[in-house]
Every structure is written in structure tokens, then in C-alpha cells.
Design a protein around this motif. Structure first.
Motif, PDB file in Angstrom:
ATOM      1  N   LYS A 139       0.833  -1.204   0.000  1.00  0.00           N
ATOM      2  CA  LYS A 139       0.000   0.000   0.000  1.00  0.00           C
ATOM      3  C   LYS A 139       0.872   1.260   0.000  1.00  0.00           C
ATOM      4  O   LYS A 139       0.604   2.218  -0.740  1.00  0.00           O
ATOM      5  CB  LYS A 139      -0.920  -0.014   1.220  1.00  0.00           C
ATOM      6  CG  LYS A 139      -1.832   1.190   1.337  1.00  0.00           C
ATOM      7  CD  LYS A 139      -2.699   1.087   2.584  1.00  0.00           C
ATOM      8  CE  LYS A 139      -3.581   2.317   2.744  1.00  0.00           C
ATOM      9  NZ  LYS A 139      -4.402   2.237   4.003  1.00  0.00           N
ATOM     10  N   ASN A 140       1.912   1.256   0.830  1.00  0.00           N
ATOM     11  CA  ASN A 140       2.815   2.406   0.886  1.00  0.00           C
ATOM     12  C   ASN A 140       3.536   2.608  -0.448  1.00  0.00           C
ATOM     13  O   ASN A 140       3.671   3.742  -0.931  1.00  0.00           O
ATOM     14  CB  ASN A 140       3.841   2.217   2.001  1.00  0.00           C
ATOM     15  CG  ASN A 140       3.221   2.161   3.378  1.00  0.00           C
ATOM     16  OD1 ASN A 140       2.119   2.656   3.594  1.00  0.00           O
ATOM     17  ND2 ASN A 140       3.919   1.556   4.318  1.00  0.00           N
ATOM     18  N   GLY A 141       4.002   1.504  -1.041  1.00  0.00           N
ATOM     19  CA  GLY A 141       4.704   1.598  -2.313  1.00  0.00           C
ATOM     20  C   GLY A 141       3.832   2.174  -3.416  1.00  0.00           C
ATOM     21  O   GLY A 141       4.277   3.021  -4.199  1.00  0.00           O
ATOM     22  N   LEU A 142       2.582   1.733  -3.478  1.00  0.00           N
ATOM     23  CA  LEU A 142       1.652   2.258  -4.479  1.00  0.00           C
ATOM     24  C   LEU A 142       1.374   3.739  -4.250  1.00  0.00           C
ATOM     25  O   LEU A 142       1.240   4.524  -5.198  1.00  0.00           O
ATOM     26  CB  LEU A 142       0.348   1.455  -4.453  1.00  0.00           C
ATOM     27  CG  LEU A 142       0.459  -0.019  -4.889  1.00  0.00           C
ATOM     28  CD1 LEU A 142      -0.866  -0.733  -4.663  1.00  0.00           C
ATOM     29  CD2 LEU A 142       0.883  -0.113  -6.357  1.00  0.00           C
ATOM     30  N   HIS A 143       1.292   4.114  -2.972  1.00  0.00           N
ATOM     31  CA  HIS A 143       1.071   5.531  -2.645  1.00  0.00           C
ATOM     32  C   HIS A 143       2.242   6.387  -3.127  1.00  0.00           C
ATOM     33  O   HIS A 143       2.044   7.430  -3.764  1.00  0.00           O
ATOM     34  CB  HIS A 143       0.898   5.687  -1.132  1.00  0.00           C
ATOM     35  CG  HIS A 143       0.930   7.117  -0.675  1.00  0.00           C
ATOM     36  ND1 HIS A 143      -0.181   7.936  -0.731  1.00  0.00           N
ATOM     37  CD2 HIS A 143       1.939   7.883  -0.173  1.00  0.00           C
ATOM     38  CE1 HIS A 143       0.141   9.145  -0.277  1.00  0.00           C
ATOM     39  NE2 HIS A 143       1.416   9.136   0.073  1.00  0.00           N
ATOM     40  N   PRO A 181       9.558   1.329  -8.419  1.00  0.00           N
ATOM     41  CA  PRO A 181       9.192   0.087  -9.132  1.00  0.00           C
ATOM     42  C   PRO A 181       7.691  -0.198  -9.093  1.00  0.00           C
ATOM     43  O   PRO A 181       6.970   0.229  -8.191  1.00  0.00           O
ATOM     44  CB  PRO A 181       9.972  -0.990  -8.369  1.00  0.00           C
ATOM     45  CG  PRO A 181      11.060  -0.258  -7.656  1.00  0.00           C
ATOM     46  CD  PRO A 181      10.504   1.090  -7.330  1.00  0.00           C
ATOM     47  N   ASP A 182       7.245  -0.951 -10.096  1.00  0.00           N
ATOM     48  CA  ASP A 182       5.867  -1.440 -10.124  1.00  0.00           C
ATOM     49  C   ASP A 182       5.723  -2.635  -9.181  1.00  0.00           C
ATOM     50  O   ASP A 182       6.696  -3.325  -8.862  1.00  0.00           O
ATOM     51  CB  ASP A 182       5.491  -1.875 -11.547  1.00  0.00           C
ATOM     52  CG  ASP A 182       5.328  -0.698 -12.488  1.00  0.00           C
ATOM     53  OD1 ASP A 182       4.761   0.322 -12.062  1.00  0.00           O
ATOM     54  OD2 ASP A 182       5.784  -0.796 -13.645  1.00  0.00           O
ATOM     55  N   TYR A 183       4.489  -2.870  -8.766  1.00  0.00           N
ATOM     56  CA  TYR A 183       4.194  -4.005  -7.883  1.00  0.00           C
ATOM     57  C   TYR A 183       3.191  -4.934  -8.571  1.00  0.00           C
ATOM     58  O   TYR A 183       2.340  -4.486  -9.349  1.00  0.00           O
ATOM     59  CB  TYR A 183       3.607  -3.517  -6.549  1.00  0.00           C
ATOM     60  CG  TYR A 183       4.627  -2.823  -5.666  1.00  0.00           C
ATOM     61  CD1 TYR A 183       5.292  -3.518  -4.658  1.00  0.00           C
ATOM     62  CD2 TYR A 183       4.936  -1.480  -5.842  1.00  0.00           C
ATOM     63  CE1 TYR A 183       6.227  -2.893  -3.857  1.00  0.00           C
ATOM     64  CE2 TYR A 183       5.871  -0.837  -5.044  1.00  0.00           C
ATOM     65  CZ  TYR A 183       6.508  -1.559  -4.054  1.00  0.00           C
ATOM     66  OH  TYR A 183       7.448  -0.951  -3.264  1.00  0.00           O
ATOM     67  N   TYR A 184       3.319  -6.214  -8.263  1.00  0.00           N
ATOM     68  CA  TYR A 184       2.392  -7.215  -8.789  1.00  0.00           C
ATOM     69  C   TYR A 184       1.424  -7.586  -7.670  1.00  0.00           C
ATOM     70  O   TYR A 184       1.701  -8.450  -6.832  1.00  0.00           O
ATOM     71  CB  TYR A 184       3.159  -8.440  -9.292  1.00  0.00           C
ATOM     72  CG  TYR A 184       4.031  -8.139 -10.497  1.00  0.00           C
ATOM     73  CD1 TYR A 184       3.568  -8.385 -11.787  1.00  0.00           C
ATOM     74  CD2 TYR A 184       5.299  -7.583 -10.338  1.00  0.00           C
ATOM     75  CE1 TYR A 184       4.359  -8.104 -12.895  1.00  0.00           C
ATOM     76  CE2 TYR A 184       6.095  -7.300 -11.440  1.00  0.00           C
ATOM     77  CZ  TYR A 184       5.616  -7.554 -12.712  1.00  0.00           C
ATOM     78  OH  TYR A 184       6.404  -7.269 -13.813  1.00  0.00           O
ATOM     79  N   GLU A 185       0.299  -6.854  -7.648  1.00  0.00           N
ATOM     80  CA  GLU A 185      -0.641  -6.996  -6.538  1.00  0.00           C
ATOM     81  C   GLU A 185      -1.255  -8.395  -6.473  1.00  0.00           C
ATOM     82  O   GLU A 185      -1.552  -8.894  -5.385  1.00  0.00           O
ATOM     83  CB  GLU A 185      -1.746  -5.936  -6.661  1.00  0.00           C
ATOM     84  CG  GLU A 185      -1.230  -4.503  -6.583  1.00  0.00           C
ATOM     85  CD  GLU A 185      -2.348  -3.484  -6.677  1.00  0.00           C
ATOM     86  OE1 GLU A 185      -3.252  -3.526  -5.820  1.00  0.00           O
ATOM     87  OE2 GLU A 185      -2.323  -2.657  -7.619  1.00  0.00           O
ATOM     88  N   ASP A 186      -1.441  -9.030  -7.643  1.00  0.00           N
ATOM     89  CA  ASP A 186      -2.090 -10.345  -7.646  1.00  0.00           C
ATOM     90  C   ASP A 186      -1.199 -11.429  -7.046  1.00  0.00           C
ATOM     91  O   ASP A 186      -1.693 -12.495  -6.630  1.00  0.00           O
ATOM     92  CB  ASP A 186      -2.493 -10.732  -9.074  1.00  0.00           C
ATOM     93  CG  ASP A 186      -1.317 -10.704 -10.038  1.00  0.00           C
ATOM     94  OD1 ASP A 186      -0.397  -9.889  -9.833  1.00  0.00           O
ATOM     95  OD2 ASP A 186      -1.320 -11.497 -11.000  1.00  0.00           O
ATOM     96  N   LEU A 187       0.108 -11.180  -6.969  1.00  0.00           N
ATOM     97  CA  LEU A 187       1.027 -12.155  -6.395  1.00  0.00           C
ATOM     98  C   LEU A 187       1.505 -11.758  -4.993  1.00  0.00           C
ATOM     99  O   LEU A 187       2.291 -12.484  -4.392  1.00  0.00           O
ATOM    100  CB  LEU A 187       2.253 -12.336  -7.303  1.00  0.00           C
ATOM    101  CG  LEU A 187       1.996 -12.954  -8.687  1.00  0.00           C
ATOM    102  CD1 LEU A 187       3.296 -13.003  -9.487  1.00  0.00           C
ATOM    103  CD2 LEU A 187       1.388 -14.350  -8.549  1.00  0.00           C
TER     104      LEU A 187
END
Length: 555
Positions: free
Chosen positions: A209-213, A227-233
Motif C-alpha cells: 500500500k505504501n509503495g503504491l502511494h 518500481p511497479d508491484y504485482y498486486e495479484d502475487l
């Protein structure tokens, strides 16, 4: 192997941690009992004792891992609680521990994904590229060949931290019962802060959540990439993100080999820090070189958002109020801001605090700020820590992390660009920040309002005298006449004193180039104010003397 097994046994971990704390307290008590006179030799021996204790703590933290490492990092930001010599040793406590066997990490990943690794990954390197007290990072490849970084929670890390929290509670009880910190600090609140901060780090969904923010907030920030995050994994124990090819920001040979402009890189990092630390929103609380990566094209990459703090809107308002209080020499305003930010404990002696703040401010105002550099900034931060440590102040966790993050950023800046001029870069930013978001002249409006307040409260005695002079008896007229002149001289004394003070402030701001007026204007205003104040004060004194003589004659 024996130590690896023992550290998972609750009674062993708790005993080691509590005994270490008890031993430290006994050593301190015995030292203070034997040394009543604190001469230079005693101070040297005291420093050596603290350094020895800090080294032992560091060794135990590396051996046991878990809370000792994270708590050591937490304490390294608490200048309000620990001596500087202890903090300096803890600052070298690297959150890097021996990696666990890959079979444990595989078991955790497959349990979280509810499927074998090869269901989602084409390959994963079994040697961790990074290993810390909470998680380990592996390089892997998705089915389509995309490289990713897989962060996995360490084996039994939740169990370890639960044991350590119990030990920490016992240690805090000892501190509250047998040391002065029990009176000086709110240890219950401090314990809650530690548990909350570390519990958030144990939940990788919070880091996601912090990274996406941060990615959303800084998506348009020049020369910065998140960097991008892979939320589904990603789950609460596994975090999957984009793999970044790069190196630590402090790798000077990499910077040289790729022709990266060090000044430009430092300015990017400086602007990033300013944006986080001065304005409302989250800030990265652990921006050490390992979390600041550098790509070959000079792009700065910010990673690892497990430890973050927050600057609230009300915090920004309170900080501005505090700085305005310093500028206006209004330390009641400074104390009010400190209370708003929950810096002061209930039993704080605010009058003593105001006196110390004024003395400290005067000391720095008499210094040469034109020569302020990163080393002097660190000295100031260290002195502020010593000041805070001696006073009834307890820094909320976010402010402690903010101070630590600022210090880390300054250290990185001086490494990559030793010629950094923090004053030159910071002056225009501070002007804009102090002005506020609503108006470019908000600060100056507030200063004008405060300094003009005596002008807005004209003596009511003048009005009363004009309205009632003909209606009162002669004795009342005489009394009101004296009252009028009393108010008259007092008013103009205050007026010229304000002119003197405003001239002094304007002179100081001109010298520091905060405002662009000739210095002589401020000096002239200060001179006129001083002369006028002296004249009306003498006249006021003569009036009072004459008034009291007349009263004695009437008797």
C-alpha cells in the motif's frame, strides 16, 4: 546450528534480552555510585562504558536478529532517550542477517500462493540477493520471462517478534521502576509506538500500500523512479515487485564509469527529501543507501517502503507556527506549537523551556550562517538531540523517524557530492514553504499583524478623556489627564520598541538574504526605534515621578 535452534526458544530469547538490559542498568548504577565528581576522566570512562554496552547490544542483535535489530534502528533515531555515543554505535547496525535456507522461503511462498512455484515462475534464484531481519529478497522470472524481485517473510519471524515484544515489555517495566526515564518519558506510549511500527513492517500488504502511494505521489518527479508491484502475487508474507538493475547511490565508481552528474544527482535527492519532509503526506523513514538505487542513466530509484512516517497537515501548520514564533521572538507561540505536536510531556516546565529555547536561538543567531554546511547541520542536529534528551520532551515516533531520515539523507548527499550547499539549495524552498500554500505572503502577513498589534489597540483613556472631561470634577480631570499621559508615553514607548525590533528582524533577514532590502534600511529603523524608545521611556519615568510627588503633597 545450536544458536539457530536456541533463538527460536521463547525462554532463551527473553532471558538473553532481559538479562542484557538488567546488566546494563546495574553497570550504570554502579558507575554513577562510584563517580560523584564528573571531571574529564569520569566523562571519558562514562563514554567508554556506553560504547561497550552499545557494542554488546549490536553483537546480540546480529546473533538473535528479530526485534533487537529493528529496535536498535528505532533507538538510533531517539536522541531524546539515548546518549549520542550509544546512538553512533547503533547507527552502524545494518539490517542484514544470515539468510535462511531457501527451502523455508519456498514453503512460505507456496503456502501463500496456494500453488507450486513453477505455476507462476519460470525460475527463481535460490541465493537471496538481500537478507534482513524481517524478509529476504530473491530474483525470479515470471512465465513470460519478466524479471521480478520476490520478498519473502523470514522463517518464523512472527513467532520471534512476539517473543521479543514480551521481553521488551519486561525491560520497559524495569526502566519505569528503576530509572529516571520512568518519570521523563511516557514508556507505555513508546512501547505502543514500537509495536505498531514493527507490526506494520511484518505485514507486507502495508508495504504494498505504501509503495503504491509513493509511486502515485512521485510519478511526475523528474529523474526518480519507483518500481511497479504485482498486486495479484503479493500477500501479507510475500511481496512481488519489478526487478531493477542498478547499484547503491553511494557507488562512486559506478557514477564515474557511467558519466553521471553528481551535483544533479544530489539535487534530485535533496528535492525528494524536501518534498517528503516539509509537506503533508508520507515520507520514507529509512532512506539509507541500500534503499536508494541508481540506474546507469542516472535515474534515482526509491525502494522498500516498509518503514514510513507521516507529516500531517496540522503538523505543517504547527511547524510554521513554531518558526514564526522564533522569528517574532514569541516563545509562547513556540511552546504552543510544541504542545500541538505532542512534544511536551504533562509535567514540562514551560517557563524553563522558553528560557532555554531563547538562549539556544540567540547562540545560533550570533553564529555565521553563511558558512553553514552539511557537517555543521549534523552538529546542530546532534546538539538538538542533547537538548531534547535533557528536557521533558518525548518525540512522537513520526518526528523521531523524520529526524533520523533527514540525518541519513544529509549523510548520503555529502557522500555523493561533498560540495553540497544546503543553504543555497534550501533558501528558496524555505521561503515558499514558510509562505504557506494559501498566500505567497502569509508569513509576512502574520509578522506584520503581530508587530502592528499595539497600533491596533489605541489607548482608550484618550476617548474617555474627550467624552467625560467636562462632566467630571476637577480632581477627576487631573486624574484622567495623568492617566492619558501615562498611556500616551507607554503607547509610544511600545511603538518605538516595535520599530526597533522590526528593524533588527529586517536587518537579520537582509543579511541572510531572506528578503531583498538594503541592510541600511533595517539598521536605520532599528536606530530610530531605539532612540524613540529611550526618549519616551525617560519621559514616562519623569511623569510617574512627578505624579507620585503630587500625590504625596496632596496628603
Amino acid at each position: 546450528m545450536g544458536n539457530r535452534r536456541m533463538k527460536y526458544i521463547s525462554i532463551y530469547r527473553i532471558t538473553v534480552i532481559v538479562w542484557m538490559a538488567a546488566k546494563f542498568l546495574l553497570q550504570i548504577f554502579w558507575f554513577q555510585t562510584r563517580h560523584r565528581m564528573w571531571d574529564q576522566e569520569t566523562k571519558r570512562a562514562w563514554k567508554e562504558l556506553l560504547e561497550k554496552q552499545a557494542r554488546e547490544y549490536r553483537e546480540k542483535a546480529i546473533l538473535l536478529g528479530g526485534l533487537l535489530i529493528k529496535f536498535g534502528q528505532f533507538l538510533s533515531s531517539r536522541g531524546d532517550l539515548l546518549p549520542q555515543s550509544f546512538i553512533e554505535e547503533l547507527e552502524g547496525l545494518v539490517d542484514r542477517v544470515e539468510p535462511t535456507p531457501f527451502r523455508y522461503s519456498r514453503r512460505i511462498i507456496e503456502k501463500e500462493w496456494k500453488a507450486p512455484l513453477d505455476h507462476f515462475l519460470s525460475h527463481i534464484d535460490e541465493q537471496a540477493v538481500a537478507s534482513a531481519s524481517i524478509g529476504e529478497v530473491y530474483k525470479a522470472f515470471l512465465k513470460d520471462g519478466t524479471p521480478v524481485a520476490v520478498k519473502v517473510q523470514r522463517y518464523r519471524v512472527n513467532d520471534i517478534f512476539k517473543m521479543d515484544f514480551k521481553a521488551l515489555r519486561i525491560v520497559f517495566w524495569m526502566l519505569s521502576r528503576f530509572t529516571r526515564y520512568g518519570k521523563k518519558a511516557d514508556l507505555k506510549a513508546l512501547y505502543r509506538e514500537v509495536v505498531l511500527v514493527i507490526s506494520n513492517e511484518l505485514d507486507f500488504t502495508m508495504e504494498l500500500k505504501n509503495g503504491l502511494h509513493f509511486k502515485s505521489r512521485f510519478q511526475d518527479f523528474p529523474s526518480l523512479y519507483i518500481p511497479d508491484y504485482y498486486e495479484d502475487l503479493s500477500t501479507n508474507r510475500v511481496l512481488v515487485m519489478e526487478w531493477i538493475e542498478g547499484t547503491k547511490i553511494t557507488d562512486l565508481s559506478f557514477i564515474h564509469n557511467h558519466g553521471i552528474n553528481r551535483e544533479q544527482l544530489a539535487k534530485t535527492l535533496f528535492d525528494l527529501g524536501i518534498d517528503q519532509f516539509l509537506y503533508a503526506g508520507m515520507f520514507h523513514a529509512d532512506p539509507h543507501a541500500g534503499n536508494l538505487m541508481l540506474k546507469s542513466d542516472g535515474t534515482l530509484v526509491l525502494i522498500d517502503f516498509g518503514m514510513v512516517g507521516e507529516v500531517r497537515n496540522e503538523d505543517v501548520h504547527s511547524l510554521r507556527k513554531m518558526i514564526q514564533g522564533f522569528i517574532l521572538d514569541d516563545y509562547d507561540k513556540v511552546i504552543e506549537a510544541l504542545r500541538e505536536m505532542e512534544f511536551l510531556l504533562e509535567h514540562a516546565d514551560t517557563e524553563h523551556m522558553k528560557k532555554l529555547l531563547k538562549q539556544t536561538t540567540t547562540m545560533y543567531l550570533e553564529g555565521n550562517f553563511d558558512k553553514l554546511d552539511a557537517h555543521m547541520m549534523n552538529d546542530i542536529l546532534n546538539e538538538m538531540q542533547e537538548f531534547v534528551k535533557e528536557q521533558p520532551i518525548q518525540l512522537p515516533a513520526d518526528y523521531a523517524f523524520l529526524g533520523r531520515a533527514t540525518s541519513i539523507i544529509i549523510g548520503v548527499l555529502t557522500t555523493i557530492y561533498p560540495k553540497v550547499d544546503l543553504i543555497q539549495w534550501g533558501r528558496p524552498v524555505m521561503k515558499e514553504w514558510m509562505a504557506g500554500e494559501d498566500s505567497a505572503y502569509a508569513l509576512y502577513k502574520n509578522i506584520a499583524k503581530e508587530t502592528a498589534r499595539p497600533l491596533l489597540s489605541l489607548p482608550r483613556a484618550l476617548v474617555n478623556y474627550l467624552e467625560d472631561g467636562d462632566k467630571q470634577r476637577k480632581a477627576e480631570q487631573v486624574r484622567q489627564s495623568h492617566q492619558l499621559y501615562h498611556q500616551f508615553y507607554l503607547f509610544y514607548s511600545l511603538l518605538f520598541f516595535v520599530i526597533f525590533a522590526a528593524g533588527g528582524v529586517l536587518t537579520g533577514l537582509s543579511v541572510m538574504e531572506v528578503v531583498f532590502f538594503p541592510v541600511w534600511i533595517g539598521e536605520a529603523a532599528a536606530g530610530v526605534g531605539a532612540a524613540g524608545w529611550l526618549f519616551f521611556m525617560i519621559s514616562h519615568f519623569r511623569l510617574l515621578k512627578k505624579y507620585h510627588q503630587n500625590r504625596r503633597n496632596e496628603r
